[in-house]
Design an enzyme around this catalytic site. Structure first.
Site, PDB file in Angstrom:
ATOM      1  N   LYS A   1       0.361  -1.416   0.294  1.00  0.00           N
ATOM      2  CA  LYS A   1       0.015  -0.108   0.371  1.00  0.00           C
ATOM      3  C   LYS A   1       1.327   1.074  -0.058  1.00  0.00           C
ATOM      4  CE  LYS A   1      -3.990  -2.212   2.557  1.00  0.00           C
ATOM      5  NZ  LYS A   1      -4.904  -2.067   3.106  1.00  0.00           N
TER       6      LYS A   1
ATOM      7  N   HIS B   1      -2.278  -5.284   1.180  1.00  0.00           N
ATOM      8  CA  HIS B   1      -3.634  -6.131   1.599  1.00  0.00           C
ATOM      9  C   HIS B   1      -3.311  -6.686   0.740  1.00  0.00           C
ATOM     10  CE1 HIS B   1      -7.165  -7.409   0.059  1.00  0.00           C
ATOM     11  NE2 HIS B   1      -6.081  -7.798  -1.209  1.00  0.00           N
TER      12      HIS B   1
END
Ligand code: RTP
Ligand code: MG
Length: 143
Positions: free
Chosen positions: A11, A117
């Site tokens: 991210k 993620h």
């Protein structure tokens, strides 16, 4: 045990911290092979579509804003039991609850800016991979 594929995003917070290599190293040490990878700066539409399952949640707008705040690196990881293994090495969503030595314990700042993620099931992984990668962007790792 089955060879699976899972979908991973490093991210914007972790890209900004310059720890892409550290995170890739965790994948490799755990026998997860990178079979596709790309860097991109998500559009609002891409981020909203990717996280559509959370669209009714209170944190949705903040999540989308964070995911478009800078570039991400996304990859397809392949290996035995890849979905669960990847979730284990990521650690809990909230870094305060993440086990020592996990990616989120080591690199995440908060539950909102939590470094990575990972798909939560094989079916989710298939959908998430197809959202960002075409079949011809995924490579066989036979040698
Ligand atoms: P991810 O989908 O990003 O791998 O994370 P996850 O499965 O561990 O967590 P999920 O429930 O799918 O939530 C997606 C992302 O939304 C943010 N979030 N914020 N403030 C909050 O209560 C909250 N809860 C979730 C996190 O960035 C989480 O990774
Ligand atoms: Mg999730």
């Amino acid at each position: 045990m089955a060879i699976e594929r899972t979908f991973s995003i490093i991210k914007p917070d972790a890209v900004a911290k310059n720890v892409i290599g550290e995170i890739y190293s965790r994948f490799e040490k755990n026998d997860l092979k990178i079979v596709a990878a790309k860097m991109l700066h998500l559009t609002k539409e891409q981020a909203e579509g990717f996280y559509a399952e959370h669209s009714e949640r209170g944190f949705f707008n903040d999540l989308v804003a964070f995911m478009i705040s800078g570039p991400v690196i996304m990859q397809v990881l392949e290996g035995e039991n890849a979905v669960l293994k990847h979730r284990e090495i990521m650690g809990a969503t909230n870094p305060k609850e993440a086990a020592a030595g996990t990616i989120r314990a080591d690199f995440a700042s908060s539950i909102d800016e939590n470094a990575v993620h990972g798909s939560d099931a094989v079916e989710t992984a298939q959908r998430e991979i197809a959202y960002f990668f075409s079949d011809n962007e995924i490579c066989a790792r036979t040698r």
